[in-house]
Scaffold this motif. Structure first.
Motif, PDB file in Angstrom:
ATOM      1  N   GLY A 230      37.580 -22.518 -12.133  1.00  0.00           N
ATOM      2  CA  GLY A 230      38.026 -21.834 -13.327  1.00  0.00           C
ATOM      3  C   GLY A 230      38.098 -20.324 -13.315  1.00  0.00           C
ATOM      4  O   GLY A 230      38.703 -19.557 -13.558  1.00  0.00           O
ATOM      5  N   SER A 233      40.176 -19.044 -10.573  1.00  0.00           N
ATOM      6  CA  SER A 233      41.198 -18.827 -10.983  1.00  0.00           C
ATOM      7  C   SER A 233      41.789 -17.570 -11.947  1.00  0.00           C
ATOM      8  O   SER A 233      42.698 -17.088 -11.724  1.00  0.00           O
ATOM      9  CB  SER A 233      42.026 -20.118 -11.621  1.00  0.00           C
ATOM     10  N   LEU A 234      40.733 -17.298 -12.868  1.00  0.00           N
ATOM     11  CA  LEU A 234      40.849 -16.404 -13.593  1.00  0.00           C
ATOM     12  C   LEU A 234      40.702 -15.049 -12.915  1.00  0.00           C
ATOM     13  O   LEU A 234      41.429 -13.961 -13.529  1.00  0.00           O
ATOM     14  CB  LEU A 234      39.563 -16.313 -14.704  1.00  0.00           C
ATOM     15  N   ILE A 238      43.824 -12.075 -12.947  1.00  0.00           N
ATOM     16  CA  ILE A 238      43.593 -10.586 -13.460  1.00  0.00           C
ATOM     17  C   ILE A 238      43.884  -9.843 -12.232  1.00  0.00           C
ATOM     18  O   ILE A 238      44.604  -8.777 -12.630  1.00  0.00           O
ATOM     19  CB  ILE A 238      42.057 -10.525 -13.828  1.00  0.00           C
TER      20      ILE A 238
END
Length: 254
Positions: A230, A233-234, A238
């Motif tokens: 996660g 992926s973040l 960004i």
């Protein structure tokens, strides 16, 4: 005297019983799912092994059934109440293959009887098991039918009649198309030889479907390290947003 007659009968039996067995081949027994994977086609071919001449009477028919990993499926019924669609009844289909394709050398009803279909679970409807529906739910079987309809529309379920070529009742071949959105796991390929709709021989082999390369790494990370997956992926989201914004400002200033 009785023992002599019994012994002669046992010796004579193999002369009348013609045993037919499948000798199978696959163009590939492993499917690799990569980033540019858009489906695959597997050629299934083989021969019929006999120790005696081809029996007279009903012709030999061949049925090939390829199924993906089975899993429970929760199916919900929606109804319109007070102007909006809401979920009402639900049924858990105990076991439904993620992929199921059947190819036959003749129309399905001619290739296998209903009794043999029930015994071997060859047809799509018989391959799905739904035994846990509550008695108060109306039309419980329609939930299993909905799974079939949805997956047929997605090209995950299919019955292709008259697509198995049989030469001289000895050699057979067909191809099974597998879509891009395959579920990872071990797939089963079953071959049935029938005469007069009755199964005279069957054979089962497996096809391994796995993600490879970067897809395999990301899939494993998402299952074994979900927090790290996660965060990564973040970070990618960004970075992509910042890059697009910087490129837009550069273009506008020029």
């Amino acid at each position: 005297m009785l023992r002599l007659i019994a012994a002669l009968c046992l010796v004579a039996l193999p002369a009348f019983a013609v045993e037919e067995q499948v000798v199978l081949g696959l163009s590939q027994d492993r499917v690799a799912i990569t980033a540019d994977f858009n489906g695959s086609e597997i050629l299934i071919f083989g021969a019929v092994k006999r120790e005696a001449p081809i029996p007279e009477g009903d012709p030999l028919e061949v049925i090939v059934a390829v199924s993906g990993p089975s899993e429970p499926v929760l199916v919900r019924r929606k109804e319109k109440k007070f102007g909006i669609w809401v979920n009402t009844d639900s049924v858990l289909v105990d076991s439904a293959p993620s992929f199921y394709a059947v190819a036959t050398s003749a129309p399905f009803k001619e290739a296998i009887t209903d009794t043999e279909d029930l015994r071997h679970r060859v047809s799509i409807e018989r391959a799905i098991r739904s035994v846990g529906a509550a008695m108060h739910i109306r039309g419980a079987q329609s939930f299993a039918n909905a799974v079939v309809r949805i997956r047929e529309n997605a090209r995950l379920y299919s019955i292709r009649e008259n697509t198995v070529a049989v030469d001289e009742q000895t050699l057979f071949r067909t191809s099974i198309e597998m879509p891009a959105d395959l579920t990872e796991g071990e797939y089963s390929a079953r071959i049935f030889l029938t005469r007069g709709g009755m199964v005279v021989s069957d054979f089962t082999t497996s096809i391994d479907v796995r993600k490879v390369g970067l897809e395999r790494i990301l899939y494993t990370m998402s299952r074994q390290q979900p927090i790290l997956y996660g965060l990564m992926s973040l970070a990618i989201a960004i970075a992509a947003g910042w890059g697009a914004s910087a490129a837009f400002r550069l273009i506008r200033n020029n």
